[in-house]
Enzyme design. Structure first.
Site, short mmCIF file in Angstrom:
data_model
loop_
_atom_site.label_atom_id
_atom_site.label_comp_id
_atom_site.label_asym_id
_atom_site.label_seq_id
_atom_site.Cartn_x
_atom_site.Cartn_y
_atom_site.Cartn_z
N ASP A 315 0.81 -1.22 0.00
CA ASP A 315 0.00 0.00 0.00
C ASP A 315 0.85 1.27 0.00
O ASP A 315 0.34 2.36 -0.27
CB ASP A 315 -0.94 0.01 1.21
CG ASP A 315 -2.09 -0.97 1.03
OD1 ASP A 315 -2.42 -1.32 -0.12
OD2 ASP A 315 -2.65 -1.41 2.05
N LYS A 342 -5.72 -2.88 -7.39
CA LYS A 342 -6.12 -2.14 -6.19
C LYS A 342 -7.30 -1.22 -6.57
O LYS A 342 -7.95 -1.42 -7.58
CB LYS A 342 -4.91 -1.36 -5.65
CG LYS A 342 -3.85 -2.27 -5.03
CD LYS A 342 -4.33 -2.80 -3.70
CE LYS A 342 -3.27 -3.55 -2.94
NZ LYS A 342 -3.76 -4.01 -1.64
#
EC number: 2.5.1.19
Length: 430
Positions: A315, A342
């Site tokens: 992330d 994502k």
């Protein structure tokens, strides 16, 4: 179309930041609290939109959840305490909510429909559909990639499975483990690379039992969980934006307080130290896995990021890409194809936005090659509905000396960091 004008040409950033609660831990505290027996209290919960989607889903499943004295109080009735929802469960933008709650509902004797927003509806759910089907769940999405909406019919007689993950995904692992808590017998999950282990740690915190042996997790079900008091640490993924800002904006010095440093999440700290970051850890609490991080402007150099490190900073890769545009030499990110599924295709979107501002980035199938340092200029940009893209762009804008940076769809940042712009203004001592 109204675009947000971002702050540019910032002087040194100075000050202290308490980053919001960890998103992964907040989700799991609500999910496990909802099926544990008794009253679970959660302090420091992230009140971002993703976690609110999880809370609303459990309210729709009949769980009483309310805020009292700055804590979230969850009245759990055990796995048998969930009721068939009267409506569709809307997971908003949250892949974590959809995948983990699907795993949890696998063992329930009712059917449910789960939907998401436009971005979530483009994220593949085949990764959870296949293992859950093997356990005896009727579950399906759209096309062979099983995009949301998901239709799920739970099964009180779940079968245990041994499942080798084809991708490195904590969400898939978690979905299987949450189902396994309700299956009679031994379930084993074998990871490709070790991913964040919050689910395993928190199942144990709630009184559950499992064995972790390297990349193999073994859980014998069925099990009951017991309510707990949970304190959520600050989110290292949110802290990452300030960490990088402090490193690349000359004269900056920041103190990031109470940051969670679970070893499955600290890849970014290892990478920035390897690149030359001057950071000091203060008030380290190894047992609670929390520390404060002092960061000062540093001369950074390029590096290679690949392999088992990737799941530990997946992330953080957008903001690491920005850092690399300001580092001396070439940074190579590989083995990160997971970024393409994502909230956006983060490989393409990061490349396009930063290149539009003057960076030198080449997108590859599984990562990026970034040459630095480069001067960044103004541009018209968008979050494309992705919170981490928005925050990366806002930090990049601080380096811009020439031109304006406009950001479309900035509300996406509410997903994980509702006070981001307020905190940014506080640190910009003009």
């Amino acid at each position: 179309m109204k675009r947000m004008k971002l702050r540019t040409n910032a002087g040194p950033l100075q000050g202290t930041i308490q980053v919001p609660g960890d998103k992964s831990i907040s989700h799991r505290a609500v999910i496990l609290g909802a099926v544990a027996k008794g009253e679970t209290r959660v302090k420091g919960l992230l009140k971002g939109e993703d976690v609110l989607s999880t809370i609303q889903a459990f309210r729709n499943l009949g769980v009483r959840i309310e805020e009292k004295d700055d804590q979230l109080v969850i009245e759990g009735q055990g796995f048998q305490g969930l009721n068939a929802p009267c409506q569709t469960l809307n997971m908003g933008n949250s892949g974590t909510s959809m995948r983990l709650i699907a795993g949890l509902l696998a063992g329930q004797p009712f059917s449910v429909k789960m939907i998401g927003d436009e971005s979530l509806s483009k994220r593949p759910m085949d990764r959870i559909v296949y293992p859950l089907k093997q356990m005896g769940v009727e579950i399906s999405g759209e096309t062979d990639r099983q995009f949301p909406p998901l239709q799920l019919q739970g099964n009180r007689n779940l079968q245990p499975i041994t499942y080798t993950l084809p991708i490195s995904s904590a969400q898939v692992k978690s979905a299987i483990l949450l189902a396994a808590l309700q299956a009679k017998g031994t379930t084993q999950v074998v990871e490709k690379e070790i991913t964040r282990n919050h689910t395993e740690e928190m199942i144990q915190q709630f009184g559950g039992r499992l064995i972790v042996d390297g990349k193999r997790i073994t859980l014998v079900g069925p099990q009951q969980l017991t309510a707990q008091e949970i304190t959520v640490p600050g989110d290292i993924s949110s802290a990452a934006f300030w960490l990088v800002a402090g490193l690349i904006i000359p004269g900056s010095e920041l103190l990031l307080k109470n940051v969670g440093v679970n070893p499955t999440r600290t890849g970014i700290l290892e990478v920035v130290e390897k690149m030359g970051a001057q950071i000091v850890y203060e008030d380290m609490n190894k047992k609670e896995q929390v520390t404060s991080i002092r960061v000062v402007y540093s001369n950074m150099k390029g590096t290679i990021i690949s392999g088992g490190l990737i799941p530990r900073l997946i992330d953080e890769l957008p903001i690491i890409a920005l850092l690399a545009t300001q580092a001396q030499g070439t940074t190579c990110i590989k083995d990160a194809q997971e970024l393409r599924v994502k909230e956006t295709d983060r490989i393409q979107v990061v490349t396009d936005i930063l290149n539009s501002m003057g960076a030198n980035i080449k997108a590859t199938a599984d990562g990026m090659i970034i040459k630095g340092p480069t001067v960044l200029y103004g541009a018209n940009t968008s979050t494309y509905g992705d919170h981490r893209i928005g925050m990366m762009t806002a930090i990049a804008a601080l380096l811009v000396k020439q031109g304006q940076v406009h950001l479309d769809k900035e509300e996406a940042i509410m997903t994980s960091y509702p006070t981001f712009f307020k905190d940014l203004e506080r640190l910009c001592h003009d």
